[in-house]
Write a protein that holds these residues in place. Sequence first.
Motif, short mmCIF file in Angstrom:
data_model
loop_
_atom_site.label_atom_id
_atom_site.label_comp_id
_atom_site.label_asym_id
_atom_site.label_seq_id
_atom_site.Cartn_x
_atom_site.Cartn_y
_atom_site.Cartn_z
N ALA A 68 69.99 -0.15 -8.02
CA ALA A 68 70.23 1.15 -7.38
C ALA A 68 70.17 2.28 -8.40
N PHE A 69 70.73 2.04 -9.59
CA PHE A 69 70.71 3.08 -10.61
C PHE A 69 69.30 3.32 -11.12
N ALA A 70 68.50 2.26 -11.23
CA ALA A 70 67.11 2.43 -11.67
C ALA A 70 66.35 3.34 -10.70
N VAL A 71 66.59 3.18 -9.41
CA VAL A 71 65.93 4.03 -8.42
C VAL A 71 66.45 5.46 -8.53
N HIS A 104 64.43 9.19 -9.40
CA HIS A 104 64.41 10.37 -8.53
C HIS A 104 65.28 11.51 -9.05
N LEU A 105 66.40 11.16 -9.68
CA LEU A 105 67.44 12.13 -10.03
C LEU A 105 67.83 12.96 -8.82
N ASN A 106 67.89 12.27 -7.69
CA ASN A 106 68.27 12.90 -6.44
C ASN A 106 68.91 11.81 -5.57
N LEU A 107 70.17 11.99 -5.21
CA LEU A 107 70.89 10.96 -4.46
C LEU A 107 70.28 10.73 -3.09
N THR A 108 69.88 11.81 -2.43
CA THR A 108 69.32 11.66 -1.08
C THR A 108 68.02 10.86 -1.11
N ALA A 109 67.11 11.21 -2.03
CA ALA A 109 65.82 10.53 -2.11
C ALA A 109 66.00 9.07 -2.54
N ALA A 110 66.90 8.83 -3.50
CA ALA A 110 67.12 7.46 -3.96
C ALA A 110 67.74 6.60 -2.86
N ALA A 111 68.70 7.17 -2.14
CA ALA A 111 69.34 6.41 -1.05
C ALA A 111 68.32 6.08 0.04
N ALA A 112 67.40 7.02 0.32
CA ALA A 112 66.38 6.76 1.33
C ALA A 112 65.46 5.62 0.90
N GLU A 113 65.08 5.59 -0.38
CA GLU A 113 64.23 4.50 -0.86
C GLU A 113 64.94 3.16 -0.78
N LEU A 114 66.24 3.18 -1.07
CA LEU A 114 67.01 1.94 -1.07
C LEU A 114 67.47 1.53 0.33
N HIS A 115 67.28 2.43 1.31
CA HIS A 115 67.70 2.17 2.69
C HIS A 115 69.22 1.95 2.78
N ILE A 116 69.96 2.77 2.04
CA ILE A 116 71.42 2.73 2.12
C ILE A 116 71.91 4.16 2.30
N ALA A 117 73.18 4.31 2.67
CA ALA A 117 73.77 5.63 2.84
C ALA A 117 74.02 6.27 1.47
N TYR A 121 75.44 10.77 -15.42
CA TYR A 121 74.61 11.93 -15.14
C TYR A 121 75.49 13.15 -15.05
N GLU A 122 74.85 14.30 -15.09
CA GLU A 122 75.57 15.57 -15.02
C GLU A 122 74.69 16.59 -14.32
N ARG A 123 75.33 17.65 -13.86
CA ARG A 123 74.58 18.70 -13.18
C ARG A 123 73.87 19.58 -14.21
N GLU A 124 72.66 20.01 -13.84
CA GLU A 124 71.89 20.95 -14.65
C GLU A 124 71.31 21.99 -13.70
N GLY A 125 71.99 23.14 -13.62
CA GLY A 125 71.59 24.14 -12.64
C GLY A 125 71.82 23.59 -11.24
N ARG A 126 70.75 23.55 -10.45
CA ARG A 126 70.86 23.04 -9.09
C ARG A 126 70.43 21.58 -8.99
N GLY A 127 70.08 20.98 -10.13
CA GLY A 127 69.65 19.59 -10.14
C GLY A 127 70.57 18.70 -10.95
N LEU A 128 70.10 17.51 -11.23
CA LEU A 128 70.86 16.53 -12.00
C LEU A 128 70.03 16.07 -13.20
N ARG A 129 70.71 15.66 -14.24
CA ARG A 129 70.03 15.04 -15.36
C ARG A 129 70.88 13.91 -15.91
N LEU A 130 70.24 12.93 -16.50
CA LEU A 130 70.95 11.80 -17.07
C LEU A 130 71.56 12.20 -18.41
N THR A 131 72.76 11.70 -18.67
CA THR A 131 73.36 11.84 -20.00
C THR A 131 72.67 10.86 -20.95
#
Length: 279
Positions: A8-11, A15-28, A48-58
């Motif tokens: 799940a973390f690899a996905v 994406h660096l996007n929870l919504t897109a990653a969850a959709a690919e994994l077919h989970i909530a 991960y941490e927030r960067e502006g309006r997005g996310l980035r990995l630590t």
Amino acid sequence: MDSDGLRAFAVFARHLNLTAAAAELHIAQPSLHAKIRKLGRTLGVELYEREGRGLRLTPAGLNLARFAAENTRRMNDFVAEQQGRPTSVTIAAGQGAFRWVIGPGLRRIVGSHRALQVRTQNREGSLRDVRSGRADVGVFAGDPPPGGFAWSEIARYPQVLLVPAGHRLAGRKRVAMSDLTAQPLVLPPAERPHRRRLDRALLDAGVDVTVAAEVDGWDLMTHFVALGLGAAVVNGCVLPPEGVAAVPVRDLPQVPYWAAWRPERDDLSADIVEHLVTG
């Protein structure tokens, strides 16, 4: 760390996007967030941490993303071996390298019963994919890879001038950059490394550049040469179409192509690189 959480973390890292990653994994999305939070707690780090309006990995997240991608790949290969299916290999390279340099090597890899996956990337993208574990091998031209990579030169080509067959330079054995004075040129976009090197060489030769067209990709460049728009300097791996001549440029250096991989993947990559080396 459970394998499902790592997958799940690899996905998510891709994406660096929870919504897109969850959709690919077919989970909530809350379920994915819980898996990632559990991994962070297990390791005692923020992933991960927030960067502006997005996310980035630590930095810790980047390390885990590489490990997770590698773990997922090896697990899939293990299952494939047990089921008698081909194991996979992923290669990242630019369009020109795929089209003109490593095509025969890709055919040999497929013939060796590997499931081949490709990612079209420029030099920086190829290195990033290899570093993150998204690709096993990256292929690109120019300078050798930076530190932290294992690498091998797989090909080297002269730079050639493409001109229509009836052009005044078409019958030459070699040309110099100074021969391009007042010659309309079909060039890559200004931000491309190949363009920057050409601009320096033309400046050193005292040639005022006459731009006939700026296009991205050798196929379109050669097409415009065939149409008579101008001449183009390309790597010698590019096969000229009918009606176009290729003349070596004597005062431009040969261009090497490199295959790069992470040192810990020597077990896989040595075999793959052997297939990619041109004759």
